[in-house]
Design a protein around this motif. Structure first.
Motif, mmCIF file in Angstrom:
data_model
loop_
_atom_site.group_PDB
_atom_site.id
_atom_site.type_symbol
_atom_site.label_atom_id
_atom_site.label_comp_id
_atom_site.label_asym_id
_atom_site.label_seq_id
_atom_site.Cartn_x
_atom_site.Cartn_y
_atom_site.Cartn_z
ATOM 1 N N LEU A 147 0.810 -1.218 0.000
ATOM 2 C CA LEU A 147 0.000 0.000 0.000
ATOM 3 C C LEU A 147 0.845 1.271 0.000
ATOM 4 O O LEU A 147 0.347 2.362 0.260
ATOM 5 N N THR A 148 2.135 1.119 -0.300
ATOM 6 C CA THR A 148 3.025 2.287 -0.335
ATOM 7 C C THR A 148 2.552 3.330 -1.340
ATOM 8 O O THR A 148 2.705 4.537 -1.134
ATOM 9 N N GLY A 149 1.963 2.875 -2.425
ATOM 10 C CA GLY A 149 1.507 3.806 -3.456
ATOM 11 C C GLY A 149 0.436 4.759 -2.980
ATOM 12 O O GLY A 149 0.274 5.851 -3.556
ATOM 13 N N ALA A 150 -0.304 4.370 -1.939
ATOM 14 C CA ALA A 150 -1.352 5.254 -1.423
ATOM 15 C C ALA A 150 -0.761 6.535 -0.849
ATOM 16 O O ALA A 150 -1.398 7.602 -0.908
ATOM 17 N N GLN A 151 0.455 6.447 -0.293
ATOM 18 C CA GLN A 151 1.095 7.654 0.239
ATOM 19 C C GLN A 151 1.400 8.637 -0.892
ATOM 20 O O GLN A 151 1.199 9.841 -0.751
ATOM 21 N N MET A 152 1.896 8.127 -2.010
ATOM 22 C CA MET A 152 2.116 8.994 -3.162
ATOM 23 C C MET A 152 0.786 9.486 -3.714
ATOM 24 O O MET A 152 0.667 10.616 -4.202
ATOM 25 N N GLY A 153 -0.231 8.637 -3.611
ATOM 26 C CA GLY A 153 -1.544 9.014 -4.103
ATOM 27 C C GLY A 153 -2.121 10.218 -3.385
ATOM 28 O O GLY A 153 -2.952 10.944 -3.958
ATOM 29 N N THR A 154 -1.704 10.453 -2.130
ATOM 30 C CA THR A 154 -2.231 11.615 -1.403
ATOM 31 C C THR A 154 -1.882 12.917 -2.115
ATOM 32 O O THR A 154 -2.698 13.850 -2.162
ATOM 33 N N LEU A 155 -0.682 12.982 -2.673
ATOM 34 C CA LEU A 155 -0.286 14.199 -3.394
ATOM 35 C C LEU A 155 -1.165 14.419 -4.617
ATOM 36 O O LEU A 155 -1.560 15.543 -4.931
ATOM 37 N N ILE A 156 -1.481 13.325 -5.302
ATOM 38 C CA ILE A 156 -2.219 13.434 -6.557
ATOM 39 C C ILE A 156 -3.675 13.808 -6.303
ATOM 40 O O ILE A 156 -4.227 14.703 -6.957
ATOM 41 N N VAL A 157 -4.322 13.134 -5.347
ATOM 42 C CA VAL A 157 -5.735 13.459 -5.092
ATOM 43 C C VAL A 157 -5.873 14.827 -4.438
ATOM 44 O O VAL A 157 -6.887 15.510 -4.617
ATOM 45 N N ALA A 158 -4.854 15.243 -3.676
ATOM 46 C CA ALA A 158 -4.886 16.604 -3.128
ATOM 47 C C ALA A 158 -4.858 17.624 -4.256
ATOM 48 O O ALA A 158 -5.561 18.645 -4.212
ATOM 49 N N ALA A 159 -4.056 17.345 -5.294
ATOM 50 C CA ALA A 159 -4.010 18.232 -6.456
ATOM 51 C C ALA A 159 -5.363 18.271 -7.156
ATOM 52 O O ALA A 159 -5.814 19.332 -7.607
ATOM 53 N N VAL A 160 -6.036 17.117 -7.237
ATOM 54 C CA VAL A 160 -7.369 17.079 -7.834
ATOM 55 C C VAL A 160 -8.318 17.980 -7.040
ATOM 56 O O VAL A 160 -9.085 18.766 -7.620
ATOM 57 N N GLY A 161 -8.278 17.874 -5.719
ATOM 58 C CA GLY A 161 -9.148 18.696 -4.882
ATOM 59 C C GLY A 161 -8.918 20.182 -5.089
ATOM 60 O O GLY A 161 -9.866 20.971 -5.155
ATOM 61 N N VAL A 162 -7.657 20.571 -5.218
ATOM 62 C CA VAL A 162 -7.340 21.985 -5.447
ATOM 63 C C VAL A 162 -7.843 22.433 -6.819
ATOM 64 O O VAL A 162 -8.478 23.486 -6.960
ATOM 65 N N ILE A 163 -7.573 21.618 -7.846
ATOM 66 C CA ILE A 163 -7.928 21.994 -9.216
ATOM 67 C C ILE A 163 -9.438 22.133 -9.393
ATOM 68 O O ILE A 163 -9.911 22.986 -10.145
ATOM 69 N N VAL A 164 -10.208 21.283 -8.695
ATOM 70 C CA VAL A 164 -11.661 21.283 -8.846
ATOM 71 C C VAL A 164 -12.244 22.675 -8.649
ATOM 72 O O VAL A 164 -13.175 23.078 -9.359
ATOM 73 N N ILE A 165 -11.703 23.436 -7.704
ATOM 74 C CA ILE A 165 -12.262 24.768 -7.458
ATOM 75 C C ILE A 165 -11.330 25.889 -7.893
ATOM 76 O O ILE A 165 -11.776 26.897 -8.433
ATOM 77 N N ALA A 166 -10.014 25.727 -7.704
ATOM 78 C CA ALA A 166 -9.088 26.789 -8.103
ATOM 79 C C ALA A 166 -9.076 26.961 -9.615
ATOM 80 O O ALA A 166 -8.887 28.074 -10.118
ATOM 81 N N GLY A 167 -9.301 25.872 -10.351
ATOM 82 C CA GLY A 167 -9.350 25.967 -11.797
ATOM 83 C C GLY A 167 -10.484 26.861 -12.274
ATOM 84 O O GLY A 167 -10.357 27.558 -13.288
ATOM 85 N N GLU A 168 -11.597 26.858 -11.551
ATOM 86 C CA GLU A 168 -12.726 27.717 -11.930
ATOM 87 C C GLU A 168 -12.420 29.186 -11.672
ATOM 88 O O GLU A 168 -12.926 30.060 -12.375
ATOM 89 N N PHE A 169 -11.621 29.463 -10.652
ATOM 90 C CA PHE A 169 -11.230 30.852 -10.407
ATOM 91 C C PHE A 169 -10.315 31.358 -11.519
ATOM 92 O O PHE A 169 -10.399 32.521 -11.925
ATOM 93 N N SER A 170 -9.448 30.505 -12.030
ATOM 94 C CA SER A 170 -8.515 30.933 -13.078
ATOM 95 C C SER A 170 -9.223 31.153 -14.407
ATOM 96 O O SER A 170 -8.820 32.012 -15.195
ATOM 97 N N THR A 171 -10.290 30.398 -14.665
ATOM 98 C CA THR A 171 -11.017 30.542 -15.934
ATOM 99 C C THR A 171 -12.197 31.496 -15.837
ATOM 100 O O THR A 171 -12.756 31.896 -16.857
ATOM 101 N N GLY A 172 -12.599 31.854 -14.621
ATOM 102 C CA GLY A 172 -13.761 32.715 -14.440
ATOM 103 C C GLY A 172 -15.074 31.949 -14.377
ATOM 104 O O GLY A 172 -16.145 32.555 -14.212
ATOM 105 N N MET A 173 -15.006 30.630 -14.494
ATOM 106 C CA MET A 173 -16.208 29.801 -14.457
ATOM 107 C C MET A 173 -16.909 29.888 -13.109
ATOM 108 O O MET A 173 -18.121 29.669 -12.999
ATOM 109 N N ILE A 174 -16.164 30.256 -12.064
ATOM 110 C CA ILE A 174 -16.747 30.321 -10.729
ATOM 111 C C ILE A 174 -17.867 31.352 -10.672
ATOM 112 O O ILE A 174 -18.817 31.210 -9.886
ATOM 113 N N ARG A 175 -17.808 32.396 -11.504
ATOM 114 C CA ARG A 175 -18.858 33.413 -11.504
ATOM 115 C C ARG A 175 -20.182 32.810 -11.944
ATOM 116 O O ARG A 175 -21.230 33.103 -11.372
ATOM 117 N N THR A 176 -20.138 31.962 -12.957
ATOM 118 C CA THR A 176 -21.354 31.294 -13.410
ATOM 119 C C THR A 176 -21.901 30.380 -12.322
ATOM 120 O O THR A 176 -23.119 30.304 -12.106
#
Length: 278
Positions: free
Chosen positions: A84-113
């Motif tokens: 299960l060592t890969g799960a530790q590396m997986g934390t970095l990747i899913v954390a990035a997904v969590g950030v992108i889900v909302i921060a990406g909308e701020f960068s594109t302006g989609m959050i206003r909609t």
């Protein structure tokens, strides 16, 4: 004699009430429509399985024969942790997904909609949290189970394999999936706070891997042990392994503290989304 003039009927657009189910459906479509998120989810699956299997092969290579491996097993060797060592590396990747889900909308302006559709705004981040949690749980849940099964098949050739029914194995598997979901939600909270994908990802990476190293020099007389135990990325360690370490909080208590961390970060992100201009 006066003629009556017919007054044209006023057009009134139909009112469409925004429901939470509708927000969740919208966020689900957006989640799987963003290429970077889809690619990152695939990478998280490959990382959890691939690193776990490779670590299992590397662990097996350390033992020349079954007798030596069984001697190590008798001393408390954790073969489950190796797979299960890969799960530790997986934390970095899913954390990035969590950030992108909302921060990406701020960068594109989609959050206003998004906030115009749901003016109270809290429904938006709640729907994002539900969609993120479900997707991460399903994808990483399958990945963790597959990594365990393949890794134990490799280790079993040296007598180090474990089965699902062994003590602590189920807790470790569920703990790893819950850890990945929690870290992803924490990333969502940080992304809502910082509104910048690069800054949010760097912050989460530092919280998981850098800060724990910086806490090591704190002496015990200054409460260093308690600080290290209660830090975000140290709280769930015993919940994700079969063998328990006295250096960290117990599995139940530690995971409870971890949930508090996640709830606080999500709450701060929701407060920032609700109170700040977009």
């Amino acid at each position: 004699m006066s003629a009556t003039t017919a007054q044209p009927a006023q057009y009134r657009p139909a009112e469409h009430r925004v429901t939470f189910a509708g927000l969740v459906r919208s966020e689900w479509i957006k989640f799987w429509s963003v290429r970077s998120i889809v690619v990152t989810m695939v990478v998280s699956f490959v990382a959890v399985v691939g690193i776990g299997v490779l670590t299992s092969f590397a662990t097996r290579a350390l033992f020349a024969d079954v007798a030596g491996a069984q001697a190590m097993a008798a001393q408390g060797f954790d073969g489950v942790g190796a797979s299960l060592t890969g799960a530790q590396m997986g934390t970095l990747i899913v954390a990035a997904v969590g950030v992108i889900v909302i921060a990406g909308e701020f960068s594109t302006g989609m959050i206003r909609t998004s906030v115009v559709t749901a003016p109270r705004r809290l429904g938006v981040i709640a729907a994002k949290a539900v969609v993120l949690a479900v997707n991460v749980a399903v994808v990483t849940g399958v990945a963790v189970l597959l990594a365990f099964l393949l890794g134990q098949a490799v280790l079993d050739t040296r007598g180090l394999g474990a089965s699902l029914g062994d003590e602590g194995v189920g807790r470790a598997l569920l703990g790893n999936v819950a850890m990945l979901v929690g870290v992803a939600l924490a990333g969502l909270g940080v992304g809502a706070l910082l509104r910048n994908a690069a800054g949010g990802i760097c912050t989460v990476v530092a919280a998981i891997f850098v800060v724990p190293l910086l806490l090591l020099p704190i002496p015990q007389s200054w409460g260093g042990d308690h600080v290290r135990e209660l830090w975000f990325s140290n709280t769930y360690l015993n919940a994700t392994t079969v063998s328990q370490s006295e250096s960290y909080l117990s599995a139940g208590l530690g995971f409870g503290v971890f949930l508090v961390w996640v709830a606080v970060l999500l709450g701060l992100g929701a407060l920032a989304l609700r109170s700040r201009d977009v």
